[in-house]
Design a protein around this motif. Structure first.
Motif, PDB file in Angstrom:
ATOM      1  N   THR A  12       0.832  -1.213   0.000  1.00 41.93           N
ATOM      2  CA  THR A  12       0.000   0.000   0.000  1.00 41.93           C
ATOM      3  C   THR A  12       0.863   1.259   0.000  1.00 41.93           C
ATOM      4  O   THR A  12       0.498   2.276   0.582  1.00 41.93           O
ATOM      5  CB  THR A  12      -0.931  -0.001   1.227  1.00 41.93           C
ATOM      6  N   SER A  30      -1.163  -6.682   1.294  1.00 45.24           N
ATOM      7  CA  SER A  30      -0.520  -5.832   2.294  1.00 45.24           C
ATOM      8  C   SER A  30      -0.040  -6.704   3.436  1.00 45.24           C
ATOM      9  O   SER A  30      -0.534  -7.821   3.625  1.00 45.24           O
ATOM     10  CB  SER A  30      -1.496  -4.768   2.821  1.00 45.24           C
ATOM     11  N   VAL A  55       9.661   5.014 -14.600  1.00 50.23           N
ATOM     12  CA  VAL A  55       8.778   6.177 -14.402  1.00 50.23           C
ATOM     13  C   VAL A  55       7.995   6.475 -15.686  1.00 50.23           C
ATOM     14  O   VAL A  55       7.010   5.769 -15.974  1.00 50.23           O
ATOM     15  CB  VAL A  55       9.553   7.395 -13.879  1.00 50.23           C
TER      16      VAL A  55
END
Ligand code: NAP
Length: 337
Positions: free
Chosen positions: A169, A191, A285
């Motif tokens: 998360t 998670s 990115v």
């Protein structure tokens, strides 16, 4: 101008405040008064010398910033004083595939970054901030959001009805959640903590798996898809998760390799990739065109980034410690101006 710089040697203890002369924009340059900067895992690694041990010091860390243009040099047409802008992670990557020199143009190493109240950037190195976002929110977009967008949209061609598996998360995963939902995808998220899973489900994730109590989460994910496997895994775990991701994905599915939180090396069986016709795509990115597409989509859907905590400039080091602790949910921001 006031900055934090890594001085002398790597390490958080060597991240110190400094004053530098206020810069004057030259041709095609803009001066940005930074209002907020967000942290990425990479920034912590950079400060600690784990990202690029050969990085020259001193260095102002942080790739992500948002602020206001207060002066422009000759020839600037893209922005004007008063415009609110965000930094472009790779200053030299406007569109298309990355070229050899792109990694030499990234902010927060090798170029000075956004942990500073002022930045001097090329006009092509800033993207206009959508009006509905605060500077704190805008400062979270340049790296994590663009990465998630590149993985799922620009390179991933996500379609409505696809099932996406997200790991953890943190910043990238929270943006991937919002982007996947915006595109009508079904989201399974993992998670280490139940409370974080609950928060992710409240944000719209369809299913959650605790990867601590369910270490074979890839099997659980497959079961949730009726044994078929997910269409897309946004892989941030690295060495400790990659092979499981290959097993979680459906025949012909995609694994976007983004992060190496649990390590970047090790032996991997290649057979599933070829026998299952998988696509493993590296993501670095993204370019300006992706960032602008993302901001248009976010503005249309009024997507607000998940901001975990905002630290004052004077407590920048505590912000790095907080990110390092892994306690965060979404993005950690430092208010600058
Ligand atoms: N390739 C690129 O262009 C690019 C761009 C941005 C980031 N990255 C990389 O992507 C990774 C994530 O970045 P981030 O900014 O989102 O980091 P972050 O905000 O620090 O997120 C870290 C979270 O990931 C989860 N996590 C940690 N270890 C895990 C594991 N072994 N398996 C599954 N989940 C795990 C944890 O979530 P829970 O607490 O919920 O368990 C942790 O809180 C980093 O390695 C970063 O360097 C790469």
């Amino acid at each position: 101008m006031n900055v934090y710089e890594i001085r002398g040697a790597f390490g958080l203890d060597n991240l110190v405040r400094a004053e530098r002369p206020d810069p004057t924009p030259g041709p095609f340059q803009v001066r940005v008064r930074v209002k907020a900067t967000s942290l990425n895992s990479r920034d912590v690694m950079m400060v600690e010398g784990r990202y690029n041990p050969r990085q020259k010091l001193p260095l102002v860390p942080n790739s992500d910033g948002a602020g206001v243009v207060d002066a422009v040099g000759p020839g600037v047409t893209r922005v004007k004083p008063g415009d609110r802008v965000m930094t472009l992670f790779a200053q030299g990557w406007q569109s298309g595939g990355p070229t050899k020199g792109v990694t030499a143009t990234t902010l927060g190493g090798p170029l000075d970054g956004a942990l500073s109240d002022t930045m001097l950037l090329h006009e092509d190195g800033v993207v206009l901030t959508p009006a509905y976002l605060t500077d704190v929110e805008a400062a979270t977009l340049p790296c994590a959001a663009v990465t998630a967008w590149s993985a799922l949209v620009t390179q991933g061609h996500l379609q409505a009805g696809d099932t996406v598996l997200l790991q953890g998360t943190g910043g990238v995963s929270m943006f991937a959640l919002q982007i996947a939902l915006m595109h009508g995808a079904h989201v399974i998220i993992t998670s280490s903590r139940e409370d974080k899973l609950e928060r992710a489900l409240k944000l719209g994730a369809h299913e959650g798996i605790n990867y601590t109590t369910t270490p074979d989460w890839e099997k659980a994910a497959r079961t949730l898809t009726g044994g078929v496997g997910v269409d897309h895994v946004v892989e941030v775990g690295g060495a400790g998760t990659f092979e499981r991701s290959l097993k979680a994905v459906r025949v012909g599915g995609t694994v976007s390799l983004i992060g190496v939180l649990s390590g970047g090396g090790g032996a991997v069986s290649l057979l599933p990739i070829l026998m299952q016709n998988l696509r493993v795509q590296g993501v670095f990115v993204g370019h300006r065109q992706s960032f602008e597409a993302l901001t248009r989509a976010f503005a249309l859907h009024e997507v607000h980034p998940v901001v975990d905590r905002v630290f004052p400039f004077a407590e920048a080091r505590a912000a790095f410690e907080h990110l390092k602790s892994g306690a965060h949910f979404g993005k950690v921001v430092i208010q600058v101006g």
